[in-house]
Design an enzyme around this catalytic site. Structure first.
Site, short mmCIF file in Angstrom:
data_model
loop_
_atom_site.label_atom_id
_atom_site.label_comp_id
_atom_site.label_asym_id
_atom_site.label_seq_id
_atom_site.Cartn_x
_atom_site.Cartn_y
_atom_site.Cartn_z
N GLU A 1 0.82 -1.21 0.00
CA GLU A 1 0.00 0.00 0.00
C GLU A 1 0.86 1.27 0.00
O GLU A 1 1.94 1.31 0.59
CB GLU A 1 -0.91 0.01 1.23
CG GLU A 1 -1.94 -1.10 1.14
CD GLU A 1 -2.96 -1.07 2.27
OE1 GLU A 1 -4.03 -1.64 2.10
OE2 GLU A 1 -2.69 -0.47 3.32
N CYS B 1 3.19 8.45 1.53
CA CYS B 1 3.78 7.45 2.43
C CYS B 1 4.01 6.17 1.63
O CYS B 1 3.08 5.61 1.06
CB CYS B 1 2.81 7.22 3.59
SG CYS B 1 3.38 5.99 4.75
N CYS C 1 6.66 -7.16 6.88
CA CYS C 1 7.77 -6.69 7.70
C CYS C 1 8.15 -7.79 8.67
O CYS C 1 7.29 -8.51 9.16
CB CYS C 1 7.36 -5.43 8.47
SG CYS C 1 8.76 -4.64 9.31
N CYS D 1 7.15 -5.34 15.44
CA CYS D 1 6.76 -4.30 16.41
C CYS D 1 5.34 -4.62 16.86
O CYS D 1 4.45 -4.89 16.04
CB CYS D 1 6.83 -2.91 15.77
SG CYS D 1 8.51 -2.46 15.31
N CYS E 1 1.95 -2.70 15.54
CA CYS E 1 1.84 -2.38 14.11
C CYS E 1 1.15 -3.51 13.39
O CYS E 1 1.52 -4.68 13.54
CB CYS E 1 3.24 -2.18 13.54
SG CYS E 1 3.20 -1.81 11.77
N CYS F 1 -1.10 5.49 10.01
CA CYS F 1 0.14 4.82 10.41
C CYS F 1 -0.15 3.50 11.07
O CYS F 1 -0.98 3.42 11.97
CB CYS F 1 0.88 5.62 11.47
SG CYS F 1 1.52 7.15 10.92
N1 SAH Z 1 9.74 0.32 9.78
C1 SAH Z 1 9.77 1.74 9.77
C2 SAH Z 1 8.68 2.40 8.94
C3 SAH Z 1 7.28 1.85 9.04
S1 SAH Z 1 6.22 2.31 10.36
C4 SAH Z 1 9.74 2.27 11.17
O1 SAH Z 1 9.62 1.49 12.10
O2 SAH Z 1 9.92 3.48 11.36
C5 SAH Z 1 5.93 4.02 10.27
C6 SAH Z 1 5.57 4.62 11.62
O3 SAH Z 1 4.25 4.26 12.07
C7 SAH Z 1 6.52 4.14 12.70
O4 SAH Z 1 6.89 5.18 13.55
C8 SAH Z 1 5.66 3.15 13.43
O5 SAH Z 1 6.15 2.88 14.70
C9 SAH Z 1 4.31 3.83 13.41
N2 SAH Z 1 3.21 2.91 13.72
C10 SAH Z 1 3.17 1.58 13.52
N3 SAH Z 1 2.00 1.08 13.93
C11 SAH Z 1 1.26 2.09 14.39
C12 SAH Z 1 -0.07 2.19 14.93
N4 SAH Z 1 -0.86 1.15 15.03
N5 SAH Z 1 -0.50 3.42 15.28
C13 SAH Z 1 0.29 4.50 15.14
N6 SAH Z 1 1.54 4.48 14.63
C14 SAH Z 1 2.02 3.28 14.27
#
Ligand code: SAH
Length: 393
Positions: free
Chosen positions: A112, A125, A132, A136, A139, A362
């Site tokens: 996406e 974005c 991935c 995390c 996410c 995000c």
């Molecule tokens: N892998 C990279 C980029 C992808 S995530 C990274 O970790 O930076 C992009 C951003 O969205 C990151 O800061 C991530 O921590 C945040 N993010 C992920 N899941 C989220 C959620 N459910 N709500 C808000 N932000 C989130």
């Protein structure tokens, strides 16, 4: 990976323009790569730049319409290469103007890209991997598992598709003024292809964006942050989410490998190399997890270790997705957290949640991942057993 073998091949083997099965996707090349490719076709390098302008300024993918390119060269190009952006499977606009594209990759995978318009800018974005592998805990991409790295053409291709759709004109009518590598995947684990794509975002003959306007976001791969600082001039965002190791390791398992002190070391080195820039620290606020005054104090202490003016905190209210045990912090808690930071002179912005009615915010990007890591199965099992998914087994 596929792109790479093609690029390497382009760099070492003479191209046989009649071998149609071996066509090369020009979106896999940065300017130098394109010049090398044209040299192998026996063409002058300036021809590569002419074609590059057609591809990125006029968003043209048909050599037949590149009117100032001679007939003989056009025929040679048609025989040896193509301009191949990803296919749009589906696209959707949210009530607030946010736009999401689901782009088809090989074998049923999909990724996406999201466009977020604001009064003074338009941010795209972009994803860097199919799924991935970093896991995390908050996410949704993590629940999809991991399939593969994107080719450079698939990374820059997201911008090409969005630019074409939005009627973007480089240097004239810019709809996309900023790009953030904050979609699916960890960009620093796909270093070479992401750097090629970002160099096309930056290049005047590409999308011509200034270094401040192209941002790579990482969960904190320390050696790769150092490598990036020596490779290309872009901006850096670091996904922090907690300022103590115990909590950060729970939220971002990569922290076990590269704990906060090491991560901050890499940030220091980044700033030393780019004294006039700042690093954005992303901090997703989750109710009762990392949103208390003590967490704000830890964050302030950490940010103060960096030279004044070189750190910016970006607070992101948690965006929920099915099956997560986390919740978004209350508006009041978020405000209080931000106030503590601002009062301590830590530059802090609160990211407004955009596009959440189309799951484009995000951490909500899911695409479709043919999971090689069996994480989807684990996730579903834990859901069926009624367990939260915050603690990796
Ligand atoms: N892998 C990279 C980029 C992808 S995530 C990274 O970790 O930076 C992009 C951003 O969205 C990151 O800061 C991530 O921590 C945040 N993010 C992920 N899941 C989220 C959620 N459910 N709500 C808000 N932000 C989130």
């Amino acid at each position: 990976m596929a792109a790479h073998s093609k690029m390497n091949q382009a760099a070492s083997t003479p191209i046989d323009p009649t071998a149609a099965s071996d066509k090369v996707n020009l979106l896999d090349f940065d300017r130098q790569g394109l010049r090398d490719f044209f040299a192998q076709l026996g063409e002058k390098p300036y021809r590569a730049e002419q074609v590059m302008k057609w591809i990125y300024h006029h968003l043209e993918d048909d050599f037949g319409r590149m009117t100032d390119v001679g007939k003989a060269l056009r025929a040679k190009l048609e025989a040896s290469c193509y301009v191949g952006p990803p296919k749009t499977l589906f696209d959707k606009a949210a009530a607030d103007g946010t736009h999401k594209w689901l782009l088809g990759m090989d074998g049923g995978n999909a990724i996406e890209a999201v466009y977020i318009p604001e009064p003074t800018r338009g941010t795209l974005c972009v994803s860097s991997q199919v799924g991935c592998g970093l896991n995390c805990q908050f996410c949704s991409t993590a629940t999809q598992g991991f399939n593969r790295n994107l080719a450079a053409s698939e990374v820059i291709g997201q911008m090409w598709v969005a630019a074409k759709h939005l009627g973007n004109v480089t240097h004239q009518n810019r709809r996309i003024t900023n790009v953030v590598m904050m979609g699916m995947g960890e960009p620093l684990l796909n270093f070479d292809n992401v750097v090629t794509a970002m160099s096309l975002m930056r290049d005047d003959l590409g999308f011509g964006l200034a270094s401040k306007r192209v941002t790579l976001s990482t969960a904190g791969l320390v050696p790769m942050i150092d490598k990036l600082s020596q490779t290309i001039d872009v901006s850096l965002a670091v996904s922090l989410h907690a300022a103590n190791d115990e909590l950060r390791t729970e939220l971002v398992p990569l922290n076990k490998r590269y704990p906060i002190a090491e991560l901050m070391g890499a940030c220091h080195r980044w700033i030393e190399r780019r004294p006039r820039t700042s690093i954005t620290f992303e901090y997703t606020l989750m109710k009762g997890v990392n949103d208390q005054p003590e967490h704000a104090k830890q964050l302030i202490k950490l940010m103060r270790k960096l030279p004044t003016g070189s750190a910016k905190v970006n607070l992101i209210p948690f965006n929920p997705f099915p099956g997560t045990r986390f919740e978004r912090s209350d508006a009041e808690t978020i405000r209080a957290f931000q106030t503590l930071l601002l009062n301590a002179n830590v530059l802090t912005i609160l990211r407004r949640t955009r596009g959440d009615d189309i799951d484009a915010a995000c951490g909500q990007l899911k695409g479709q991942v043919l999971d090689r890591t069996r994480r989807q199965a684990e996730f579903r099992k834990r859901l069926d057993q009624g367990q939260g998914v915050a603690h990796a087994s």
